[in-house]
Each structure stands twice: as structure tokens, then as C-alpha cells.
Design a protein around this motif. Structure first.
Motif, PDB file in Angstrom:
ATOM      1  N   VAL A 196     102.116 145.973  27.524  1.00 35.82           N
ATOM      2  CA  VAL A 196     102.123 144.950  28.943  1.00 35.82           C
ATOM      3  C   VAL A 196     102.461 143.585  28.322  1.00 35.82           C
ATOM      4  N   THR A 197     103.373 142.908  28.724  1.00 37.20           N
ATOM      5  CA  THR A 197     103.607 141.616  28.547  1.00 37.20           C
ATOM      6  C   THR A 197     103.744 140.593  29.862  1.00 37.20           C
ATOM      7  N   THR A 198     102.796 139.671  29.502  1.00 32.60           N
ATOM      8  CA  THR A 198     103.002 138.903  30.951  1.00 32.60           C
ATOM      9  C   THR A 198     103.868 137.738  30.776  1.00 32.60           C
ATOM     10  N   LYS A 199     104.618 137.816  31.804  1.00 33.25           N
ATOM     11  CA  LYS A 199     105.681 136.534  31.831  1.00 33.25           C
ATOM     12  C   LYS A 199     104.770 135.076  31.857  1.00 33.25           C
ATOM     13  N   GLY A 200     105.221 134.269  30.883  1.00 34.57           N
ATOM     14  CA  GLY A 200     104.591 133.172  30.902  1.00 34.57           C
ATOM     15  C   GLY A 200     105.292 131.718  31.447  1.00 34.57           C
ATOM     16  N   ASN A 201     104.757 130.853  31.462  1.00 35.63           N
ATOM     17  CA  ASN A 201     105.508 129.718  32.177  1.00 35.63           C
ATOM     18  C   ASN A 201     106.066 128.784  30.921  1.00 35.63           C
ATOM     19  N   LYS A 202     106.913 127.923  31.311  1.00 31.41           N
ATOM     20  CA  LYS A 202     107.643 126.983  30.606  1.00 31.41           C
ATOM     21  C   LYS A 202     106.861 125.768  30.012  1.00 31.41           C
ATOM     22  N   ILE A 203     107.130 125.372  28.523  1.00 24.31           N
ATOM     23  CA  ILE A 203     106.323 124.663  27.991  1.00 24.31           C
ATOM     24  C   ILE A 203     106.078 123.329  28.825  1.00 24.31           C
ATOM     25  N   THR A 204     107.232 122.720  29.287  1.00 21.05           N
ATOM     26  CA  THR A 204     107.448 121.440  30.036  1.00 21.05           C
ATOM     27  C   THR A 204     106.635 120.408  29.206  1.00 21.05           C
ATOM     28  N   ILE A 205     105.582 119.697  29.758  1.00 20.21           N
ATOM     29  CA  ILE A 205     105.391 118.524  29.227  1.00 20.21           C
ATOM     30  C   ILE A 205     104.481 118.780  27.906  1.00 20.21           C
ATOM     31  N   LEU A 206     104.155 119.969  27.692  1.00 17.39           N
ATOM     32  CA  LEU A 206     103.320 120.093  26.482  1.00 17.39           C
ATOM     33  C   LEU A 206     104.385 120.305  25.047  1.00 17.39           C
ATOM     34  N   GLY A 257      97.780 128.963  22.119  1.00 14.05           N
ATOM     35  CA  GLY A 257      97.540 130.696  22.193  1.00 14.05           C
ATOM     36  C   GLY A 257      96.652 130.755  23.665  1.00 14.05           C
ATOM     37  N   ASN A 258      95.669 129.998  23.724  1.00 12.04           N
ATOM     38  CA  ASN A 258      94.538 130.217  24.668  1.00 12.04           C
ATOM     39  C   ASN A 258      95.232 129.558  25.978  1.00 12.04           C
ATOM     40  N   ARG A 259      96.126 128.686  26.147  1.00  7.29           N
ATOM     41  CA  ARG A 259      96.916 128.336  27.415  1.00  7.29           C
ATOM     42  C   ARG A 259      97.912 129.142  27.733  1.00  7.29           C
ATOM     43  N   CYS A 260      98.108 130.349  26.993  1.00 11.08           N
ATOM     44  CA  CYS A 260      99.160 131.307  27.559  1.00 11.08           C
ATOM     45  C   CYS A 260      98.749 132.215  28.541  1.00 11.08           C
ATOM     46  N   LYS A 261      99.496 132.877  29.588  1.00  8.10           N
ATOM     47  CA  LYS A 261      99.266 133.988  30.413  1.00  8.10           C
ATOM     48  C   LYS A 261      98.929 135.193  29.789  1.00  8.10           C
ATOM     49  N   ASP A 262      99.609 135.393  28.743  1.00 12.53           N
ATOM     50  CA  ASP A 262      99.558 136.829  27.981  1.00 12.53           C
ATOM     51  C   ASP A 262      98.231 136.830  27.188  1.00 12.53           C
ATOM     52  N   LEU A 270     106.317 129.510  26.825  1.00 16.06           N
ATOM     53  CA  LEU A 270     105.308 129.111  25.595  1.00 16.06           C
ATOM     54  C   LEU A 270     104.813 130.383  24.853  1.00 16.06           C
ATOM     55  N   GLU A 271     104.845 131.612  25.419  1.00 17.00           N
ATOM     56  CA  GLU A 271     104.467 132.934  24.687  1.00 17.00           C
ATOM     57  C   GLU A 271     105.569 133.194  23.608  1.00 17.00           C
ATOM     58  N   GLU A 272     106.937 132.820  23.910  1.00 14.68           N
ATOM     59  CA  GLU A 272     108.072 133.248  22.814  1.00 14.68           C
ATOM     60  C   GLU A 272     107.933 132.313  21.760  1.00 14.68           C
ATOM     61  N   VAL A 273     107.535 130.990  21.907  1.00 15.03           N
ATOM     62  CA  VAL A 273     107.426 130.121  20.969  1.00 15.03           C
ATOM     63  C   VAL A 273     106.001 130.588  20.026  1.00 15.03           C
ATOM     64  N   MET A 274     105.077 131.079  20.750  1.00 14.19           N
ATOM     65  CA  MET A 274     103.847 131.353  20.169  1.00 14.19           C
ATOM     66  C   MET A 274     103.897 132.274  19.257  1.00 14.19           C
ATOM     67  N   GLU A 275     104.720 133.400  19.456  1.00 15.33           N
ATOM     68  CA  GLU A 275     105.008 134.521  18.761  1.00 15.33           C
ATOM     69  C   GLU A 275     105.552 134.046  17.499  1.00 15.33           C
ATOM     70  N   LYS A 276     106.354 133.457  17.319  1.00 16.46           N
ATOM     71  CA  LYS A 276     107.146 132.703  16.320  1.00 16.46           C
ATOM     72  C   LYS A 276     105.940 131.767  15.577  1.00 16.46           C
ATOM     73  N   LEU A 277     105.135 131.350  16.000  1.00 19.86           N
ATOM     74  CA  LEU A 277     104.358 130.351  15.307  1.00 19.86           C
ATOM     75  C   LEU A 277     103.064 131.230  14.756  1.00 19.86           C
ATOM     76  N   VAL A 278     102.766 132.316  15.385  1.00 19.72           N
ATOM     77  CA  VAL A 278     101.887 133.061  14.869  1.00 19.72           C
ATOM     78  C   VAL A 278     102.476 133.833  13.384  1.00 19.72           C
ATOM     79  N   ASP A 279     103.811 134.246  13.421  1.00 15.32           N
ATOM     80  CA  ASP A 279     104.374 134.681  12.306  1.00 15.32           C
ATOM     81  C   ASP A 279     104.446 133.945  11.302  1.00 15.32           C
TER      82      ASP A 279
END
Length: 513
Positions: free
Chosen positions: A14-24, A94-99, A203-212
Motif C-alpha cells: 500500500v503506497t499513499t500518494k503524497g503531496n508536492k514538496i513546494t515551500i519545503l 519522513g514524519n511529514r509524509c502521508k505514507d 516528498l515520498e519519492e525524494v524521501m525514499e532516495k534519502l533513506v537509501d
């Protein structure tokens, strides 16, 4: 990312579609740059430089430790600390992600401690990922600046709309049309950069790269330092209060060293307030030891100014760079604004790559550092005394830092107790001619209307707020490359005149060190 399902109740499919990073985007870019810096510092070339150049350097050996194993453990611990800061920011995003899989990443990172097996595939992927992220960072830096420009355009346009001047409507309309076109063009440019930068990424897509990336850096630190990267406490950690960094003194001591270096370069024209600032800022332990050190300080033979400087340079040549690094470390890598300014050049290496904590005063032993500073201060006292004793007939072209009331200055033609020798050098003659023609300038120390004679202070005389000369910002070379030969006649005023000059400037009271 299936391994990130830490009992949150959601299945890995199950993958939750996240929001765009925008101002972050700017904060995320800041974090990515930190990760890139750490990754770069762990390259084979940089680790080789650390082991072969940095750790054996005089500064590190003299102030921190001469035990190479100990130094390697300190360097490895520093890298672990950098990784902790980087991973902590990844956890926050990561805590700000929807996933929910990306929530509480700190628990996942804690499990990495038991995994130390190198993974070649992960290494290649991590480097590719970082290249991709840094490309996004470059566009994000450009976006940061263009958003500021857009804000200025909008302010100009609004201001023009509100103006009520006497120009006719046609002229006002032309001016507004130009501003409107510029504003429209800038908005289009900003939208283009938003699409290319982190702003429009999920944000979720970028977070996966940062975790790796965190996973890779954990393994890379262990590979770079081997057995030095362990759980053994760093030697002397129980006495961490003796280290300048943990005591919060690193920047203060760096400033003292920088002040000493500046005074050495201006030894012939040291303003009293600059010396006072140095002495007032000395640590209590150095202040208490200074008087006895000055009294016991002896030189086998009278040294020239250049010889004294050469002695001081033996320490300054390795101590000053460490002080400079300390200042950079405290004022270098800032938050969004500073990062964007430093990272806006497309081909620039990430900021901070070349600076290691072990190259600063952070780990420096407090007692060792104070011993070197005390020695430099004693030499500085001797240097200034020698410079003042040899500072014959040279007038400071700038105002004295000690300002006298604006009263009429005493003319040079006042009858001196001892007239100057008729045999004067060309330099002395020009100086006297210049003084006699020079207009009295309000605010200049009244004693500076005289050209002071050869100061008869002993080389062991304490530094006082006497008739020292002020520095000139344009002065590039030492006016005393060699000592003036004793055979050259000089202007010799009576010692009472020197006292009188100090009284005129109201600096006749010798201040204790």
C-alpha cells in the motif's frame, strides 16, 4: 522500501500518494547538501588526504594527539555525528509524509547499527541517486533567488500603481505596461524553475532516495575507518571539559589567535586599544600566568624585529589556519539563505567538503592551546617593545584611536631641550618638512603633532597605552624590514618630552596587565 514497514499496520504494497514538496523544497535541499558533503568526504581520495596530510599535520599533532589510532577514532566519531545530524533531518521530513511507512524512521535507522556488510550495488545506486538529487538542488537554489527577484518586481509594480504624480495618463500607462511585462516574464521563469526543482517533486519519492543515502553512508563510514569506527570511547572523553569544543571556547580562542596574528603584522603601528582588547579577552589562566612569564622571559641576545617575527611564525604558521577553520566552521554552513548563496553555482563542489572538524579547535586540548597562546603573547610583548624602540621619526598617517579634545595643538617649533642632530637621513628630513606644513586636524591626538623620538622603553617594559602609532589599512609591508643601524643619526628628544606627550594624550597611567 518493504523493509521500512515497522509494524505500522500498513502492508508494504500500500503506497499513499503524497503531496508536492513546494515551500519545503529549500529545507530539503539544505539536507541533501549535507548528505552530499558527507558522502564526498568519505571518498577514497579524501580519506587518504585525511590519513596522510590532516592527521599528521603540526596543528592536529600539537593540539589534539600524537596517537594516530586515537585521531582516527576521533575522525570516525565526527563522521558518525554528521550522519546523525543528516539522518535526524531525514526522520523529520519522513514524519511529514502521508505514507505511514516513512514515519518514525529513527527506529529503522537504529537497526542499521548491526549491519556492516558492504553492498557494492547500494554504493553505485547511492552515488547515482545523489547526482540526481544534487541536480534538483541546483535548480532549487536558482529558484530561491528568482523568487526573491519576483517579490521585488511585485513590490515595484504595486508601488507604481499607488503613485499619484503629475505625469499624464499616457506616460503612466506606458510605465505600468513595462513593469507588467517584466512581472509576467519573471512569473513564467519562476514556474519553469519550480517544475525543474524539488518544488514540484513528491516528498515520498525524494524521501525514499534519502533513506537509501543514510543506509549507504552508514556502511561507507565503517568501510573508510574500519576498526577505528567502533563503540570504544574516545580516549579522554571522560575529560571532555578540557576540550575547547565541548567547553564552548573554540571560537573565542580562535579569535584570540587571529588578533595576535593581526598584531604581529602591524607590530610597528599597534594601536593601544587593539592591544587592550587582546589582553582583556585572554582566558583567566593565561592572564594569571602572563606576569610571571614576562618577568622570567629572557633572550640570549637582543633580537631584531624580523628575528622575533620568525620565532613567532614557527607557531603561527600552523596555528592560524586552525583558527581560521574554526571561524569558518562556526559561520560557514548556515540555513537556507547561506546555503543557496553557496550552492548556486552549477559546477561548484558542495560547500564544506574541504573542512573537517578535526582541523579546527573543536578537539584541541585546552591546556596545550593556552600554552601556545601564552608563549605568543609574551613574544608579542617583546616584539611591540622592540618596534616602538626602533620606531624613530615615523608619523602615523591616521588618527590616534585615543581621541583628545579639539584644542589647539602645540606647534613643532616649541623649543626642544635638545635640538635634533644636523645629520638627518632623507626620510627624516622629508618627515620633518611634512610635519611643519601639516595642518592641525581636529580629533587627532595632540601628541601626534610631534614626531616622537626614539622611545627609550626597555625591551622588557610592559605594554602600556603610550604613544603607539595607529595602523594604516593600506599598509602592505612591514616598515621595519631590518633594524636601523646605530650609526645613523636620529632625532633624540628628552625622555621628559615622551612623558609630556603621554600626559597630553592622558595615557600617562600605566595599566597593569
Amino acid at each position: 522500501m518493504t523493509s521500512l514497514n515497522l509494524g505500522s499496520g500498513f502492508t508494504s504494497g500500500v503506497t499513499t500518494k503524497g503531496n508536492k514538496i513546494t515551500i519545503l523544497a529549500f529545507e530539503v535541499a539544505n539536507t541533501i547538501v549535507k548528505g552530499a558533503n558527507l558522502m564526498q568526504s568519505l571518498s577514497k581520495e579524501n580519506i587518504k588526504h585525511l590519513k596522510e596530510v590532516v592527521l599528521p599535520s603540526e596543528g592536529v599533532q600539537n593540539l589534539i594527539s600524537r596517537d594516530m589510532d586515537e585521531l582516527l577514532r576521533i575522525a570516525a566519531a565526527d563522521k558518525r555525528e554528521e550522519l546523525k545530524v543528516f539522518s535526524g533531518e531525514v526522520v523529520r521530513f519522513g514524519n511529514r509524509c502521508k505514507d505511514p511507512q516513512l514515519h518514525n524512521l529513527d527506529r529503522y535507522f537504529a537497526k542499521l547499527g548491526s549491519e556492516l556488510t558492504p553492498q557494492n550495488q547500494l554504493k553505485e545506486e547511492a552515488r547515482t541517486i545523489m547526482d540526481q538529487l544534487m541536480t534538483l538542488v541546483q535548480y532549487t537554489a536558482e529558484l530561491y533567488h528568482e523568487l526573491h527577484a519576483l517579490d521585488r518586481f511585485e513590490q515595484d509594480y504595486r508601488r507604481k500603481l499607488q503613485e499619484e504624480d503629475n505625469s499624464n495618463a499616457a506616460q503612466r500607462g506606458d510605465s505600468l505596461a513595462i513593469l507588467r511585462a517584466e512581472l509576467k516574464s519573471q512569473k513564467k521563469h519562476v514556474r519553469s524553475l519550480q517544475k525543474k526543482s524539488l518544488w514540484s517533486k513528491i516528498l515520498e519519492e525524494v524521501m525514499e532516495k534519502l533513506v537509501d543515502t543514510v543506509h549507504f553512508l552508514h556502511l561507507e563510514i565503517h568501510e573508510a575507518f574500519g576498526s577505528a569506527d567502533g563503540d570504544r570511547p574516545v580516549k579522554g572523553s571522560q575529560n571532555s571539559h578540557k576540550k575547547l569544543g565541548s567547553a564552548g571556547l573554540a571560537l573565542h580562542y580562535a579569535n584570540i589567535i587571529t588578533q595576535i596574528d593581526t598584531l604581529v603584522s602591524r607590530s610597528s603601528s599597534v594601536p593601544p586599544n587593539t592591544r587592550d582588547a587582546l589582553y582583556q579577552g585572554l582566558p583567566p589562566t593565561i592572564k594569571s600566568a602572563l606576569r610571571s612569564k614576562l618577568q622570567s622571559f629572557q633572550v640570549k641576545e637582543e633580537l631584531t624585529i624580523q628575528q622575533i617575527k620568525a620565532e613567532m611564525e614557527k607557531t603561527l604558521q600552523w596555528l592560524v589556519p586552525i583558527a581560521t577553520n574554526t571561524t569558518k566552521a562556526h559561520h560557514g554552513f548556515g540555513w537556507v539563505g547561506e546555503w543557496a548563496n553557496a550552492g548556486s553555482e552549477m559546477n561548484r563542489k558542495p560547500a564544506g567538503t574541504d573542512l573537517l572538524r578535526i582541523e579546527t579547535l573543536h578537539h584541541a586540548d585546552k591546556e596545550k592551546t593556552e600554552a601556545y597562546i601564552l608563549e605568543l603573547v609574551v613574544w608579542l610583548h617583546h616584539l611591540v617593545s622592540q618596534a616602538r624602540a626602533g620606531n624613530v621619526g615615523i608619523r602615523s598617517p591616521v588618527k590616534s584611536p585615543i581621541r583628545s579634545p579639539n584644542q589647539k595643538a602645540i606647534p613643532l617649533s616649541t623649543n626642544p631641550p635638545h635640538p635634533p642632530s644636523p645629520m638627518l637621513t632623507v626620510e627624516d628630513q622629508e618627515m620633518l618638512r611634512d610635519v611643519s606644513k601639516r595642518k592641525k586636524t581636529p580629533g587627532i591626538s595632540k601628541s601626534q603633532e610631534f614626531d616622537t623620538a626614539k622611545n627609550r622603553l626597555s625591551k622588557h617594559h610592559r605594554l602600556t597605552k603610550s604613544n603607539s602609532h595607529s595602523p594604516t589599512s593600506e599598509t602592505k609591508r612591514d616598515p621595519f624590514p631590518i633594524r636601523r643601524p646605530s650609526s645613523v643619526p636620529v632625532i633624540d628628544f628628552d625622555i621628559d618630552r615622551i612623558k609630556a606627550l603621554d600626559v597630553i594624550d592622558r595615557v600617562d597611567t600605566i595599566r597593569s596587565l
